[in-house]
Design a protein around this motif. Sequence first.
Motif, PDB file in Angstrom:
ATOM      1  N   MET A  36      -2.761  -3.808  -7.610  1.00  0.00           N
ATOM      2  CA  MET A  36      -3.969  -4.582  -7.733  1.00  0.00           C
ATOM      3  C   MET A  36      -4.975  -4.045  -6.719  1.00  0.00           C
ATOM      4  O   MET A  36      -4.644  -3.839  -5.559  1.00  0.00           O
ATOM      5  N   LYS A  37      -6.154  -3.817  -7.165  1.00  0.00           N
ATOM      6  CA  LYS A  37      -7.209  -3.323  -6.277  1.00  0.00           C
ATOM      7  C   LYS A  37      -7.757  -4.456  -5.404  1.00  0.00           C
ATOM      8  O   LYS A  37      -7.814  -5.601  -5.835  1.00  0.00           O
ATOM      9  N   LYS A  38      -8.133  -4.122  -4.198  1.00  0.00           N
ATOM     10  CA  LYS A  38      -8.691  -5.107  -3.257  1.00  0.00           C
ATOM     11  C   LYS A  38      -9.939  -5.760  -3.838  1.00  0.00           C
ATOM     12  O   LYS A  38     -10.157  -6.956  -3.666  1.00  0.00           O
ATOM     13  N   SER A  39     -10.760  -4.978  -4.552  1.00  0.00           N
ATOM     14  CA  SER A  39     -11.984  -5.533  -5.140  1.00  0.00           C
ATOM     15  C   SER A  39     -11.663  -6.630  -6.165  1.00  0.00           C
ATOM     16  O   SER A  39     -12.399  -7.605  -6.286  1.00  0.00           O
ATOM     17  N   PHE A  40     -10.550  -6.474  -6.881  1.00  0.00           N
ATOM     18  CA  PHE A  40     -10.121  -7.511  -7.823  1.00  0.00           C
ATOM     19  C   PHE A  40      -9.617  -8.731  -7.063  1.00  0.00           C
ATOM     20  O   PHE A  40      -9.952  -9.871  -7.404  1.00  0.00           O
ATOM     21  N   ALA A  41      -8.808  -8.504  -6.025  1.00  0.00           N
ATOM     22  CA  ALA A  41      -8.254  -9.596  -5.226  1.00  0.00           C
ATOM     23  C   ALA A  41      -9.362 -10.450  -4.619  1.00  0.00           C
ATOM     24  O   ALA A  41      -9.223 -11.673  -4.515  1.00  0.00           O
ATOM     25  N   ASP A  42     -10.451  -9.833  -4.226  1.00  0.00           N
ATOM     26  CA  ASP A  42     -11.564 -10.560  -3.616  1.00  0.00           C
ATOM     27  C   ASP A  42     -12.234 -11.537  -4.581  1.00  0.00           C
ATOM     28  O   ASP A  42     -12.914 -12.466  -4.146  1.00  0.00           O
ATOM     29  N   PHE A  87       1.235  -6.908   2.315  1.00  0.00           N
ATOM     30  CA  PHE A  87       2.479  -6.443   2.906  1.00  0.00           C
ATOM     31  C   PHE A  87       2.789  -4.995   2.542  1.00  0.00           C
ATOM     32  O   PHE A  87       3.436  -4.299   3.314  1.00  0.00           O
ATOM     33  N   ALA A  88       2.377  -4.550   1.355  1.00  0.00           N
ATOM     34  CA  ALA A  88       2.672  -3.185   0.934  1.00  0.00           C
ATOM     35  C   ALA A  88       1.575  -2.689  -0.003  1.00  0.00           C
ATOM     36  O   ALA A  88       1.077  -3.435  -0.841  1.00  0.00           O
ATOM     37  N   THR A  89       1.193  -1.431   0.176  1.00  0.00           N
ATOM     38  CA  THR A  89       0.219  -0.778  -0.708  1.00  0.00           C
ATOM     39  C   THR A  89       0.802   0.545  -1.182  1.00  0.00           C
ATOM     40  O   THR A  89       1.732   1.080  -0.583  1.00  0.00           O
ATOM     41  N   ASN A  90       0.239   1.092  -2.248  1.00  0.00           N
ATOM     42  CA  ASN A  90       0.661   2.413  -2.698  1.00  0.00           C
ATOM     43  C   ASN A  90      -0.268   3.472  -2.110  1.00  0.00           C
ATOM     44  O   ASN A  90      -1.146   3.162  -1.301  1.00  0.00           O
ATOM     45  N   THR A  91      -0.117   4.701  -2.537  1.00  0.00           N
ATOM     46  CA  THR A  91      -0.917   5.798  -1.973  1.00  0.00           C
ATOM     47  C   THR A  91      -2.401   5.680  -2.322  1.00  0.00           C
ATOM     48  O   THR A  91      -3.236   6.253  -1.636  1.00  0.00           O
ATOM     49  N   ASP A  92      -2.726   4.928  -3.369  1.00  0.00           N
ATOM     50  CA  ASP A  92      -4.124   4.698  -3.747  1.00  0.00           C
ATOM     51  C   ASP A  92      -4.703   3.454  -3.089  1.00  0.00           C
ATOM     52  O   ASP A  92      -5.773   2.991  -3.467  1.00  0.00           O
ATOM     53  N   GLN A  93      -3.963   2.875  -2.134  1.00  0.00           N
ATOM     54  CA  GLN A  93      -4.360   1.663  -1.418  1.00  0.00           C
ATOM     55  C   GLN A  93      -4.467   0.441  -2.325  1.00  0.00           C
ATOM     56  O   GLN A  93      -5.175  -0.510  -2.023  1.00  0.00           O
ATOM     57  N   GLU A  94      -3.742   0.455  -3.444  1.00  0.00           N
ATOM     58  CA  GLU A  94      -3.655  -0.734  -4.285  1.00  0.00           C
ATOM     59  C   GLU A  94      -2.571  -1.645  -3.723  1.00  0.00           C
ATOM     60  O   GLU A  94      -1.543  -1.179  -3.233  1.00  0.00           O
ATOM     61  N   ILE A  95      -2.793  -2.937  -3.808  1.00  0.00           N
ATOM     62  CA  ILE A  95      -1.862  -3.921  -3.248  1.00  0.00           C
ATOM     63  C   ILE A  95      -0.643  -4.026  -4.163  1.00  0.00           C
ATOM     64  O   ILE A  95      -0.768  -4.324  -5.348  1.00  0.00           O
ATOM     65  N   VAL A 125       2.004 -11.822  -4.581  1.00  0.00           N
ATOM     66  CA  VAL A 125       1.666 -10.623  -5.353  1.00  0.00           C
ATOM     67  C   VAL A 125       2.952  -9.811  -5.394  1.00  0.00           C
ATOM     68  O   VAL A 125       3.476  -9.403  -4.355  1.00  0.00           O
ATOM     69  N   ILE A 126       3.485  -9.610  -6.582  1.00  0.00           N
ATOM     70  CA  ILE A 126       4.749  -8.909  -6.762  1.00  0.00           C
ATOM     71  C   ILE A 126       4.520  -7.764  -7.743  1.00  0.00           C
ATOM     72  O   ILE A 126       4.009  -7.978  -8.839  1.00  0.00           O
ATOM     73  N   TYR A 127       4.879  -6.556  -7.325  1.00  0.00           N
ATOM     74  CA  TYR A 127       4.652  -5.350  -8.127  1.00  0.00           C
ATOM     75  C   TYR A 127       3.194  -5.230  -8.552  1.00  0.00           C
ATOM     76  O   TYR A 127       2.887  -4.821  -9.669  1.00  0.00           O
ATOM     77  N   GLY A 128       2.280  -5.659  -7.685  1.00  0.00           N
ATOM     78  CA  GLY A 128       0.853  -5.528  -7.952  1.00  0.00           C
ATOM     79  C   GLY A 128       0.251  -6.623  -8.807  1.00  0.00           C
ATOM     80  O   GLY A 128      -0.935  -6.587  -9.113  1.00  0.00           O
ATOM     81  N   LEU A 129       1.061  -7.618  -9.180  1.00  0.00           N
ATOM     82  CA  LEU A 129       0.572  -8.702 -10.036  1.00  0.00           C
ATOM     83  C   LEU A 129       0.536 -10.020  -9.274  1.00  0.00           C
ATOM     84  O   LEU A 129       1.552 -10.453  -8.728  1.00  0.00           O
TER      85      LEU A 129
END
Length: 90
Positions: free
Chosen positions: A1-7, A23-31, A47-51
């Motif tokens: 999940m992108k930070k812009s969406f989370a906001d 708690f964890a991000t991927n290499t593209d800085q997605e949550i 947020v689990i597996y980005g959802l």
Amino acid sequence: MKKSFADKLVCPVDKSELKLQVFATNTDQEIIEGLFTCPTCKRYYPVIYGLPIMSPDEYRQFHLEQPMLEKWGHQISNGTPTPKFLLEDK
């Protein structure tokens, strides 16, 4: 999940602005793993597996959320699920 969406997300119960712990991000800085909390009604939304899991209380599955919460040092109030899914720090 992108930070812009989370906001853009708000509490589905009272429409308050949510606080986000990442708690964890991927290499593209997605949550990938995180926790939204509502300062007004005290509910939490993992947020689990980005959802973001933002289902109504009656459809939440405590046993699926608990391992992620324990992994990051949180627990459900009194160690058991409550109707409001309140969160406490360990």
